[in-house]
Design a protein around this motif. Structure first.
Motif, mmCIF file in Angstrom:
data_model
loop_
_atom_site.group_PDB
_atom_site.id
_atom_site.type_symbol
_atom_site.label_atom_id
_atom_site.label_comp_id
_atom_site.label_asym_id
_atom_site.label_seq_id
_atom_site.Cartn_x
_atom_site.Cartn_y
_atom_site.Cartn_z
ATOM 1 N N THR A 1 2.711 -0.889 4.375
ATOM 2 C CA THR A 1 2.240 0.461 4.091
ATOM 3 C C THR A 1 3.372 1.462 4.253
ATOM 4 O OG1 THR A 1 1.552 0.856 6.381
ATOM 5 C CG2 THR A 1 -0.076 -0.119 4.907
ATOM 6 N N HIS B 1 0.862 -1.186 0.000
ATOM 7 C CA HIS B 1 0.000 0.000 0.000
ATOM 8 C C HIS B 1 0.896 1.232 0.000
ATOM 9 C CE1 HIS B 1 -3.184 2.756 0.614
ATOM 10 N NE2 HIS B 1 -2.971 2.965 1.898
ATOM 11 N N THR B 2 1.036 1.814 -1.175
ATOM 12 C CA THR B 2 1.910 2.968 -1.338
ATOM 13 C C THR B 2 1.304 3.843 -2.433
ATOM 14 O OG1 THR B 2 4.217 3.640 -1.708
ATOM 15 C CG2 THR B 2 3.395 1.814 -3.051
ATOM 16 N N ASP C 1 -6.358 0.801 -3.036
ATOM 17 C CA ASP C 1 -5.808 -0.275 -2.203
ATOM 18 C C ASP C 1 -6.796 -0.729 -1.133
ATOM 19 O OD1 ASP C 1 -3.341 -0.940 -3.308
ATOM 20 O OD2 ASP C 1 -2.321 0.736 -2.342
#
Length: 494
Positions: free
Chosen positions: A150, A106-107, A132
């Protein structure tokens, strides 16, 4: 050991989107994904290559990509990321088929919101914040085990976390093809070295089988003097000789050549033996077992095939790291008030990868087993943070117990103890850690690793679908009792 380095594995970077955004946006998604994959690889924080595979936009593309990953032996896992919004019902059929470790990164491509440049085109392209979340929902709804990382992809903390997960994933892939050779059975009347080998193969993939000690004896007798000479040269290059009885060292060399030949023929990565079942072997393999462990093989004393397999896997997961990993056994305590320590050793078989200085080859009587005095390596373990990990069979399932420890320089010289030795301070303290370890059913055998982390081993358990118990400075007797009680209930419902 003849196997490809951990870096031979690759992980597929799969980016989610949909056709709704049009060709221009999808081309930009692909361009950003390639930049990210290349940047992550160049960071040197990943042990394996991250390959941008595809921007998937339909259920059919997703399903085909996952099928391809399942059957590609080089692929050790998937890393997914939603640059835009990817409706997660598209992912259901594909994810139902997934057989490889799975990480959701998650970026987002950009670190900052561009104040004067942000417009609806920018918003349509950079939607990870909610794309996401949509993707994460379907994994949760399907009950899929996965790693969630994350943070911004260029930050070292994110890269290192991804790199550690890759090591866990490789451990999972290697677990499913691990072969353990048992020379004879386990030590008589010992409980913790037993276990359900069929159940473990179904759950973890380990193939655990027995060869007679007589088979090894015939292999030892077939070793030539020139082969022994070659192995002795290897010993001289790696260790310091402090043994006057060179014939005892030569016999260990003969045993090592025989075992390695056995292992290479049968494609074995781990082994066990016991001093109760040596038959006509003149010595318990000491130096031989230690040198084989230094090459990456796993070992378990007293027939303990579970710790043998875990030693091999953790060595594989931490390949290329420099702290070292070994088979270990708690032996005796130092109960000085305020400075309580545990002394770990074994009769012979501690891996020299953890040595503070160059190990010394010595020959001394063993005092048990009734055989010739065996050659062995003598050294101290180096100081540093480490973990102890013990895999136990508690009936119907296995549990990995991990204790965080601080290895210290031994406080005594112990000149009359001619074995490798390691001294450590467990978290939260010796007495509490011992109580917690026994409460969870931890064995007297364990894997000691300076390189494996608590998170790495927890990730491996998550991928393999087994129970994980962590003992660290926050753990209390009350909290662990509650965890074990609830865990027993949860596992019975599975």
């Amino acid at each position: 050991m003849k196997r490809e380095p951990i870096g031979a594995y690759e992980f597929w970077f799969i980016v989610g989107s949909q056709f709704l955004y049009g060709k221009e946006t999808l081309d930009e998604v692909a361009r950003h994904a390639r930049i990210m994959a290349d940047g992550l690889v160049k960071s040197k924080n990943l042990p394996c290559k991250l390959v941008y595979k595809e921007t998937v936009k339909t259920p059919e593309e997703i399903e085909q990509c996952i099928k391809d990953a399942n059957y590609d032996d080089r692929c050790a896992g998937l890393v997914t990321w939603m640059h835009t919004f990817s409706p997660s019902k598209m992912w259901i059929n594909g994810l139902r088929l997934l057989q490889k470790p799975y990480c959701h990164l998650h970026t987002q491509f950009n670190r900052l919101i561009p104040d004067t440049e942000i417009d609806m085109d920018f918003m349509n392209l950079n939607q990870s914040a909610h794309g996401d979340r949509e993707h994460a929902f379907i994994a949760a709804r399907m009950g899929l085990g996965r790693k969630i990382i994350t943070g911004f992809w260029e930050d070292a903390t994110v890269q290192k976390q991804l790199g550690q997960w890759m090591r866990s994933a490789v451990g999972a892939v290697e677990s499913r093809k691990l072969k353990v050779m048992r020379f004879g059975d386990n030590m008589r009347n010992v409980a913790v070295t037993e276990g359900d080998k069929v159940g473990v193969q179904m759950q973890l993939g380990w193939q655990v089988n027995t060869w007679g000690v007589g088979d090894l004896i015939r292999e030892v007798e077939a070793v030539s003097e020139s082969e022994v000479d070659e192995q002795m040269d290897i010993y001289r290059s790696r260790y310091t000789f402090a043994a006057s009885d060179l014939q005892a060292v030569r016999y260990q060399a003969r045993e090592e050549v025989a075992m390695r030949r056995f292992f290479e023929r049968e494609r074995i990565q781990a082994f066990s033996n016991t001093f109760e079942d040596l038959q006509q072997l003149r010595q318990l393999p000491g130096l031989a077992s230690q040198d084989l462990m230094a090459e990456g093989y796993g070992y378990g004393g007293e027939g303990d095939w579970k710790v043998s397999a875990m030693t091999s896997l953790i060595k594989r997961m931490t390949e290329g790291m420099e702290g070292g990993t070994t088979f270990m056994e708690d032996y005796t305590y130092h109960m000085e008030q305020g400075n309580e320590l545990s002394l770990g050793a074994h009769m012979l078989e501690v891996c020299p990868s953890i040595a503070a200085q160059k190990a010394t080859i010595e020959v001394h009587p063993l005092g048990i087993g009734g055989k010739e005095p065996p050659a062995r390596l003598v050294f101290e373990g180096h100081p540093g943070k480490a973990v102890l990990a013990s895999l136990i069979d508690i009936g119907g399932r296995v549990r990995l117990i991990v204790n965080s420890i601080e290895v210290v320089k031994p406080i005594y010289k112990m000149p009359n103890l001619p074995v490798a030795r390691v001294m450590w301070r467990p978290e939260p303290d010796l007495y509490t850690a011992s109580h917690l370890w026994m409460l969870a059913g931890g064995a007297h055998h364990a894997v000691l690793s300076y390189d494996a982390t608590e998170e790495m081993l927890e990730d491996w358990c998550e991928i393999m679908g087994i129970e994980f118990v962590l003992i660290n400075k926050e753990t209390t007797v009350a909290s662990l009792k509650q965890q074990l009680f609830l865990s027993d209930l949860a596992w019975k419902l599975r």
